[in-house]
Design a protein around this motif. Structure first.
Motif, PDB file in Angstrom:
ATOM      1  N   ASP A  20       0.837  -1.210   0.000  1.00 54.87           N
ATOM      2  CA  ASP A  20       0.000   0.000   0.000  1.00 54.87           C
ATOM      3  C   ASP A  20       0.873   1.261   0.000  1.00 54.87           C
ATOM      4  OD1 ASP A  20      -2.269  -1.540   0.027  1.00 54.87           O
ATOM      5  OD2 ASP A  20      -2.659  -1.293   2.171  1.00 54.87           O
ATOM      6  N   ASP A  44       2.301   1.844  -3.391  1.00 53.49           N
ATOM      7  CA  ASP A  44       1.281   2.410  -4.280  1.00 53.49           C
ATOM      8  C   ASP A  44       1.150   3.917  -4.071  1.00 53.49           C
ATOM      9  OD1 ASP A  44       0.767  -0.091  -5.330  1.00 53.49           O
ATOM     10  OD2 ASP A  44      -1.034  -0.447  -4.122  1.00 53.49           O
ATOM     11  N   GLN A  45       1.236   4.354  -2.810  1.00 54.20           N
ATOM     12  CA  GLN A  45       1.159   5.787  -2.521  1.00 54.20           C
ATOM     13  C   GLN A  45       2.353   6.538  -3.117  1.00 54.20           C
ATOM     14  OE1 GLN A  45       0.729   5.254   1.846  1.00 54.20           O
ATOM     15  NE2 GLN A  45      -1.036   6.634   1.672  1.00 54.20           N
ATOM     16  N   GLU A  50       1.818   6.689  -6.945  1.00 51.91           N
ATOM     17  CA  GLU A  50       0.786   7.659  -7.322  1.00 51.91           C
ATOM     18  C   GLU A  50       1.301   9.084  -7.157  1.00 51.91           C
ATOM     19  OE1 GLU A  50      -3.747   9.113  -6.255  1.00 51.91           O
ATOM     20  OE2 GLU A  50      -2.999   7.258  -5.363  1.00 51.91           O
ATOM     21  N   SER A  51       2.086   9.323  -6.099  1.00 53.23           N
ATOM     22  CA  SER A  51       2.668  10.652  -5.903  1.00 53.23           C
ATOM     23  C   SER A  51       3.591  11.007  -7.060  1.00 53.23           C
ATOM     24  CB  SER A  51       3.421  10.703  -4.569  1.00 53.23           C
ATOM     25  OG  SER A  51       2.536  10.522  -3.475  1.00 53.23           O
ATOM     26  N   GLN A 107      -1.257  14.972  -4.117  1.00 49.30           N
ATOM     27  CA  GLN A 107      -0.464  13.743  -4.044  1.00 49.30           C
ATOM     28  C   GLN A 107      -0.688  13.073  -2.683  1.00 49.30           C
ATOM     29  OE1 GLN A 107       3.604  14.927  -4.506  1.00 49.30           O
ATOM     30  NE2 GLN A 107       3.284  15.894  -6.501  1.00 49.30           N
ATOM     31  N   PRO A 108      -0.680  11.731  -2.634  1.00 51.36           N
ATOM     32  CA  PRO A 108      -0.764  11.066  -1.330  1.00 51.36           C
ATOM     33  C   PRO A 108       0.331  11.530  -0.360  1.00 51.36           C
ATOM     34  CG  PRO A 108      -1.097   9.475  -3.086  1.00 51.36           C
ATOM     35  CD  PRO A 108      -0.701  10.764  -3.748  1.00 51.36           C
ATOM     36  N   ASP A 136      -2.093  12.615   2.436  1.00 48.94           N
ATOM     37  CA  ASP A 136      -2.426  11.432   3.225  1.00 48.94           C
ATOM     38  C   ASP A 136      -1.303  11.074   4.188  1.00 48.94           C
ATOM     39  OD1 ASP A 136      -4.805  11.283   1.745  1.00 48.94           O
ATOM     40  OD2 ASP A 136      -3.818  10.121   0.171  1.00 48.94           O
ATOM     41  N   LEU A 189       1.659   8.611   5.105  1.00 48.16           N
ATOM     42  CA  LEU A 189       2.570   7.578   4.611  1.00 48.16           C
ATOM     43  C   LEU A 189       3.123   6.848   5.834  1.00 48.16           C
ATOM     44  CD1 LEU A 189       4.503   9.478   1.776  1.00 48.16           C
ATOM     45  CD2 LEU A 189       2.319   8.267   1.667  1.00 48.16           C
TER      46      LEU A 189
END
Length: 460
Positions: free
Chosen positions: A315, A318-319, A322-323, A356-357, A361, A363
């Motif tokens: 996970d 993936d972050q 995506e960033s 962006q994550p 979000d 991390l």
């Protein structure tokens, strides 16, 4: 659905233990037993409860190596940090035993409608804790000791991958002299957990976890009008201001990102550096982060262990990806290893921006997000540009100004000045915004799940 769970060593992928999930009926029997134990425990004097809490701290030290080894095997933390965690747990017990009787003592008041009165802090009943895996002992001790001191019964649903730690803590509490069933560990599914929340004997629910989990648990508790305390995720910003000492900044920001493998809710995650220092900070920070090795935590040359589970590692990757797709640049790390274990390299991202994550979000692993600010004021704006508000940090030579920024402008529950910290028994711990509500430590946790009851004598 399987009626058992397995704990897996994240260093080598090997199965440690298998545990049978309790049925709904078995879980309810334990809730009932905890309530019955509470009815007696609540009548113990504050001094008697404090003596037991002190003994639990001593028992934790007696089992220090056993508990530390189990934490290393179940979630991959370094042995030195596992021992530090047990010491912190003992510190919480000692603080609670020393200050609990005074914090929970009756308070005399002079009511306007009677001769005299007092406020008494009556225990509420059974308190249910749903806890995460990143600090398998501390997360449990943090809420359970405060509530045991307050006179409540306590239930634990631990994260599945640290089930052994939860069961060992129950054994240690009993060995220390806590009466049977005052503290119990439930090995249950999420569906049965919802039934526990609904149980009439359960009067409060506390959760540490993601903001998504917080919404679900708080919603379920609200259906039954149960009070909750939530300590949720965050993407804590550490500000490197114009006048920052670069040595302090680098040391703080490296330690703050990789401690416990970066799997700490109050870890340093976003590094907001002013234009004046950005390039210097970036160069030195990447050099230090690149030099760190993720490996078998039991080996002395490992700076951090694996992440706690393979799915969590995936996970996180993936972050990162995506960033990068949305404009971030990898300065080091960022490649998912093949082979056994849940390893992830120490990673630094540049050009981190909203959307962006890495900016928006959490991390939860060894990935750092560098963010450029125009000046000190812009750095403070960026820090608060988050749905979270658990912790944060300020690096500045002007400590007076930094403390003013922290107290008046930083929209978080905790701020560290010129250093990184996790938790201490003397200071309140908790957040605002999507990082949750309620406070633990510093005496505050002992008042979260008690009935502040007014007793008024109208006539003698």
């Amino acid at each position: 659905m399987s009626n058992s769970i397995k704990t897996i060593n994240p260093t080598n992928g090997e199965t440690l233990e298998s545990y049978t999930l309790m049925s709904s009926a078995e879980a309810k029997q334990i809730v009932d037993a905890c309530y019955e134990a509470f009815l007696d425990w609540r009548l113990e004097s504050l001094e008697s409860r404090a003596k037991t809490v002190k003994a639990i701290g001593q028992a934790l030290q007696k089992h220090k190596e056993e508990l530390a080894d189990l934490m290393v095997n179940e979630m991959g933390k370094l042995p030195s940090q596992a021992r530090q965690e047990v010491d912190l747990c003992t510190g919480i017990c000692d603080y609670t035993a020393e200050h609990g009787p005074k914090k929970l003592a009756d308070e005399e008041r002079q009511p306007g409608n009677g001769k005299r009165g007092f406020v008494t802090y009556s225990p509420m009943g059974v308190i249910y804790g749903i806890q995460p895996w990143n600090f398998p002992a501390y997360q449990v001790v943090r809420y359970s000791i405060a509530n045991i001191m307050a006179g409540n019964g306590v239930l634990l649903k631990h994260a599945e991958n640290v089930t052994g730690s939860g069961l060992l803590l129950e054994k240690i509490y009993r060995e220390a002299g806590l009466p049977e069933n005052v503290f119990r560990t439930l090995v249950i599914s999420h569906d049965v957990s919802d039934e526990v929340i609904a149980h009439s004997a359960v009067r409060g629910v506390t959760l540490t976890g993601s903001d998504g989990a917080g919404r679900k648990v708080a919603g379920k508790a609200a259906e039954h009008l149960k009070k909750t305390v939530l300590e949720l995720g965050s993407n804590d910003a550490y500000l490197v201001l114009d006048d920052a000492d670069m040595d302090v900044a680098i040391n703080t920001c490296v330690q703050g990102r990789v401690y416990n493998g970066g799997q700490t809710c109050v870890a340093a995650k976003r590094f907001v550096v002013t234009e004046k220092n950005y390039e210097t900070f970036k160069k030195r920070y990447v050099e230090r982060m690149q030099s760190l090795k993720a490996g078998d935590p039991t080996q002395e040359d490992s700076d951090l262990g694996p992440m706690a589970r393979v799915d969590l590692r995936d996970d996180l990757h993936d972050q990162v990806e995506e960033s990068v797709r949305k404009g971030a640049k990898i300065l080091c790390g960022g490649e998912k290893p093949s082979g056994k274990g849940a390893f992830y390299p120490v990673t630094v991202l540049d050009y981190v921006t909203p959307g962006q994550p890495a900016y928006d979000d959490e991390l939860f692993g060894p990935v750092a997000a560098l963010i450029r600010a125009k000046d000190d004021e812009d750095a403070m704006r960026i820090a608060n540009d988050s749905r979270y508000g658990l912790g944060g940090g300020i690096i500045s030579k002007d400590v007076k100004r930094a403390t003013e920024l922290a107290s008046k402008y930083f929209d978080t529950g905790m701020v560290f000045i010129n250093g990184f910290g996790v938790a201490t028994p003397e200071m309140p711990f908790g957040g605002v915004k999507n990082s949750g509500y309620g406070r633990e430590h510093g005496g505050f946790g002992m008042h979260e799940f008690v009935n502040a009851k007014s007793v008024i004598v109208v006539q003698e």
